[in-house]
Design an enzyme around this catalytic site. Structure first.
Site: not given
Ligand code: GCO
Ligand code: MG
Length: 404
Positions: A238, A285, A341, A264, A159, A147
């Site tokens: 994402e 996710r 991940e 997420e 971020y 990523r």
């Protein structure tokens, strides 16, 4: 078998983790992760004050019945605090059941569908040259997929970069109030294709690349970005839009073939109803820890499988090794696994949570220990007390609060 004791352990070996430990009259114990970044104590209280009293004296083998009782019995449903608490119970009960059977959890989920679990790691840089170094470092560590996140010219904090831990993951800062990051969507949209261009030029067409837009774009902006990035063949884009607007993804989908991942911050299957049934995304996710546990996440993956959607379980450092282990058992067992991940943990966190799972050259395996295969070093956990810590908030340059 009966549950005779349950307790919540809050520890901070660098960052806060909330763990539920359930003990049975036969001496078997189970662990569940209840960590909710920045809201840890709310989940601890939910468990301590409202859930543990209901568990004592019940049969730990009745996982589905316990889950339904906690979900439906409270009357108030869903939400991250409730679902993290229920997740901790669900995982701890699966841990106990698998230990009672003398089997690693993945065997109870149908057995292994693959030999190993592929991961992606995080690369980040304040600028493109720093990012290229970071990608090089992840490749050297063996990560099969990466990523990429960079700073945006003109912005102080972005971020995945400036507010980052050792691996480019978002960090909750240990302070009483959240710090503030700045954001400029137009500057980001101009910059991100250049970032992919530079990474593809340096590392070629084969390396699977991911990117996290962290809920910051409107649907039409997300459509633009996803289209602009098409030549770079992303593994996924994402959280391109604020996740609670399922309908928004329809517009993005109409405009692009860039694969989309989201979820997420979701905590039940209802957050995905439109997304999955209309095939608006490619990867789900959710984390075991925030989705009510292994039981509902397995059901979600089965629903997703009918629509050719794969898994991409959330696995930053703010999921504890207990939640990570549960994820790896699921990853190994389900057929529609996509990617996991994984950004690793600090040495101290590894010592607080000794585990059977392994990470070798970019691939995870849950190990063969009965249960989920994680222990809690309670003395070490007690030596590292909770510290207030918050994720940043995001503001536009005129001061307006923006999605983070
Ligand atoms: C990811 C996430 C995380 C979140 C974090 C918030 O893709 O791993 O976006 O880094 O920011 O989980 O607590
Ligand atoms: Mg993310």
């Amino acid at each position: 078998m009966k549950i005779v004791d349950a307790k919540v352990v809050v520890t901070s070996p660098g960052r806060n983790f909330v763990t539920l430990k359930i003990t049975t009259d036969e001496g078997l114990t189970g662990l569940g992760d209840a960590t909710l970044n920045g809201r840890e104590l709310s989940v601890a209280s939910y468990l301590q004050d409202h859930v543990i009293p209901l568990l004592i004296g019940t049969d730990p083998h009745r996982i589905e019945d316990t889950w339904q009782g906690l979900y439906r019995g409270a009357y108030w449903r869903r939400g991250p605090v409730t679902m993290a608490a229920i997740a901790a119970v669900d995982v701890a009960l699966w841990d106990i059941k698998a230990k009672a059977a003398g089997l690693p959890l993945y065997q109870l989920l149908g057995g292994a569908s693959r030999e190993r679990v592929g991961t992606y790691g995080h690369a980040s840089g304040t600028d493109i040259p720093e990012l290229l170094d970071s990608v090089r470092a992840r490749i050297a560590e063996g990560y099969p997929s990466i990523r990429i996140q960079t700073g945006v010219p003109g912005l102080k904090a972005v971020y995945g970069v400036h507010s980052t831990g050792h691996d480019g993951d978002a960090v909750a800062h240990q302070q009483a109030r959240p710090m503030v990051e700045d954001w400029d969507t137009a500057a980001y949209m101009r910059h991100i294709p250049e970032v992919f261009e530079a990474v593809r030029n340096e590392f070629g067409p084969e390396l699977p690349l991911l990117h996290d837009a962290h809920h910051r774009l409107t649907p039409i902006q997300a459509a633009r970005v996803a289209k602009d990035l098409e030549p770079y063949r992303l593994f996924w884009l994402e959280d391109c839009t604020p996740a609670e607007d399922q309908e928004g993804l329809r517009l993005v989908r109409q405009h692009t073939t860039t694969p989309l991942a989201i979820g997420e911050v979701f905590n039940t299957v209802y957050d995905y109803q439109t997304l999955i049934s209309e095939k608006l995304i490619d990867y789900v996710r959710s984390a075991v820890t925030h989705f009510g546990g292994v039981s509902p996440l397995k059901k979600l993956f089965d629903f997703a499988a009918q629509h050719q959607i794969k898994s991409g379980i959330h696995g930053p450092e703010d999921i504890s090794p207990v939640g990570m282990a549960a994820a790896i058992h699921l990853d190994l067992a389900i057929h529609n696994f996509g990617i996991q991940e994984y950004s690793g943990y600090t040495q101290l966190t590894e010592e607080v949570f000794p585990h059977a799972y392994t990470f070798t050259n970019g691939y995870l395996h849950p190990g063969e220990a009965p249960g989920i295969g994680v222990e809690l070093n309670e003395d070490l956990a007690a030596a590292h007390e909770y510290k207030a810590a918050y994720l940043p908030v995001n503001r536009l340059q005129d001061g307006t609060v923006h999605d983070w």
